[in-house]
Design a protein around this motif. Structure first.
Motif, PDB file in Angstrom:
ATOM      1  N   SER A   1      -4.581  -1.058  -7.275  1.00 26.59           N
ATOM      2  CA  SER A   1      -4.464  -1.323  -5.848  1.00 26.59           C
ATOM      3  C   SER A   1      -3.196  -0.674  -5.296  1.00 26.59           C
ATOM      4  N   SER A   2      -3.153  -0.488  -3.969  1.00 23.14           N
ATOM      5  CA  SER A   2      -1.999   0.134  -3.326  1.00 23.14           C
ATOM      6  C   SER A   2      -1.690  -0.622  -2.041  1.00 23.14           C
ATOM      7  N   LEU A   3      -0.530  -0.303  -1.453  1.00 24.82           N
ATOM      8  CA  LEU A   3      -0.125  -0.969  -0.217  1.00 24.82           C
ATOM      9  C   LEU A   3       0.631   0.017   0.657  1.00 24.82           C
TER      10      LEU A   3
ATOM     11  N   LYS B   1       0.282   0.086 -14.993  1.00 26.50           N
ATOM     12  CA  LYS B   1       0.667  -1.281 -15.348  1.00 26.50           C
ATOM     13  C   LYS B   1       1.830  -1.760 -14.484  1.00 26.50           C
ATOM     14  N   GLN B   2       2.866  -0.913 -14.332  1.00 29.37           N
ATOM     15  CA  GLN B   2       4.026  -1.285 -13.537  1.00 29.37           C
ATOM     16  C   GLN B   2       3.683  -1.376 -12.052  1.00 29.37           C
TER      17      GLN B   2
ATOM     18  N   ASP C   1       4.501  -4.161  -9.279  1.00 32.79           N
ATOM     19  CA  ASP C   1       5.184  -3.823  -8.027  1.00 32.79           C
ATOM     20  C   ASP C   1       4.429  -4.377  -6.820  1.00 32.79           C
ATOM     21  N   LEU C   2       3.099  -4.287  -6.856  1.00 30.29           N
ATOM     22  CA  LEU C   2       2.292  -4.759  -5.733  1.00 30.29           C
ATOM     23  C   LEU C   2       2.474  -6.262  -5.524  1.00 30.29           C
ATOM     24  N   ASP C   3       2.419  -7.023  -6.596  1.00 30.27           N
ATOM     25  CA  ASP C   3       2.603  -8.469  -6.472  1.00 30.27           C
ATOM     26  C   ASP C   3       3.971  -8.792  -5.880  1.00 30.27           C
TER      27      ASP C   3
ATOM     28  N   ALA D   1      11.406   2.661  -5.946  1.00 26.81           N
ATOM     29  CA  ALA D   1      11.194   2.764  -7.387  1.00 26.81           C
ATOM     30  C   ALA D   1       9.757   3.158  -7.709  1.00 26.81           C
ATOM     31  N   ASN D   2       8.801   2.584  -6.972  1.00 28.13           N
ATOM     32  CA  ASN D   2       7.396   2.903  -7.222  1.00 28.13           C
ATOM     33  C   ASN D   2       7.108   4.378  -6.972  1.00 28.13           C
ATOM     34  N   ALA D   3       7.686   4.929  -5.905  1.00 30.03           N
ATOM     35  CA  ALA D   3       7.479   6.352  -5.596  1.00 30.03           C
ATOM     36  C   ALA D   3       8.028   7.249  -6.698  1.00 30.03           C
TER      37      ALA D   3
END
Length: 333
Positions: free
Chosen positions: A33-35, A210-211, A215-217, A237-239
């Protein structure tokens, strides 16, 4: 002469938790999933006109008729709506992008979301916005999220039927974004090519997925608490983790250019100076700076020591798709 016509506007979105890879490439179902945050400044206006007398679909982009390859993409997308509605007319599609095309600023997201919205209106389809986002996804994965405004999650789902967008927060608090348009030209490696190559060859990819789920949560919790700093830290960090997967691919590649690194250093300098700013970078060289809206003017001025003013574009959060009551462009396109 029978015509079914509608006009729709959709805004681009910038992913804060990235979409990077498909578990089902045919139906464009993601590996996670993404946001995103929808942006007000960048958008696409689209007119669709289903006409009984047309013998093939037509596609005009910014007033220019597109060649067969692009027209065929649009035809395949329209087929989903024709099948659902039972209307088999060919269509003329006219789109105007108020965002550079194929430059990593999500022009395909706004384009297909606008076309999906126009098709729903023209064909009088009984679809909720989340259901419509499933159709938008078939044109461009990120278009799923451009159906809604503010912070939007693209829920991975377990099948093509439940992989769709969900609105998270209207982002009507102190949120803004400053875009540094390093290069508005088309990128050499498309998002579609880049993510497929990374998924197939990068040893970092599985850990990134996995990470990213973690991150999404965490970012959804931070948004609910209106904790801007944590939202920014997670997005940054996600980017960088996403871009690390491209550097580890075989052969490795990157979307970064020299000015991309300059922009990263500029954000770090601004943060050291006391600004609450965080960068994110999609599949392209352009850098987007998440910041408090109340600080955007000062941040623009500070960035002036690094970049020409025409490369710096500020925007507030954007809203959901909007049906337009009139078409203000040349109808003869």
């Amino acid at each position: 002469m029978s015509i079914k016509e509608a006009y729709c506007r959709a805004h681009t979105n910038i992913a804060l938790i990235k979409y990077w890879g498909k578990s089902d490439p045919v139906n464009i179902v993601p590996t996670s999933s993404s946001l995103s945050l929808t942006l007000d400044r960048f958008y696409t206006d689209t007119r669709v006109s289903f006409q009984a007398q047309l013998d093939q679909d037509q596609f005009f982009l910014n007033g220019q008729e597109q060649e067969k390859a692009e027209r065929d993409k649009i035809s395949r997308f329209l087929d989903h709506f024709r099948q659902l509605s039972g209307v088999n007319y060919r269509a003329q599609v006219s789109s105007y992008n108020h965002v550079p095309t194929a430059a990593g600023l999500a022009s395909s997201a706004s384009a297909y979301a606008a076309l999906a919205g126009a098709c729903r209106e023209a064909l009088d389809l009984d679809l909720t916005d989340s259901q419509l986002s499933r159709f938008a996804r078939r044109g461009s994965g990120s278009a799923t999220r451009s159906i809604f405004g503010g912070f939007v999650e693209w829920s991975q789902g377990s099948s093509p039927e439940n992989s769709m967008a969900i609105p998270i927060d209207a982002a009507n608090w102190d949120i803004g974004m400053v875009v540094i348009a390093v290069n508005k030209g088309a990128k050499k490696i498309s998002s579609r090519q880049g993510m497929a190559h990374t998924l197939a060859t990068s040893p970092f990819y599985e850990e990134w997925v996995k990470q990213s789920r973690q991150d999404l949560d965490e970012i959804k919790t931070a948004i609910a608490q209106r904790d801007f700093t944590t939202v920014g830290q997670i997005a940054e960090a996600n980017a960088m983790r996403m871009h690390a997967t491209t550097l580890a691919a075989n052969p490795p590649f990157t979307y970064f250019e020299e000015e991309t690194l300059t922009a990263i250093r500029a954000v770090q300098d601004l943060r050291a100076a006391g600004y609450d700013v965080y960068y994110t970078i999609d599949a392209g060289p352009n850098v987007k700076i998440l910041c408090p809206a109340s600080q955007m003017t000062a941040i623009e001025e500070a960035l002036g020591q690094y970049f020409a003013s025409e490369k710096i574009i500020s925007t507030l959060p954007g809203g959901p798709i909007q049906i337009l009551s009139e078409w203000t462009y040349d109808n003869n396109d």
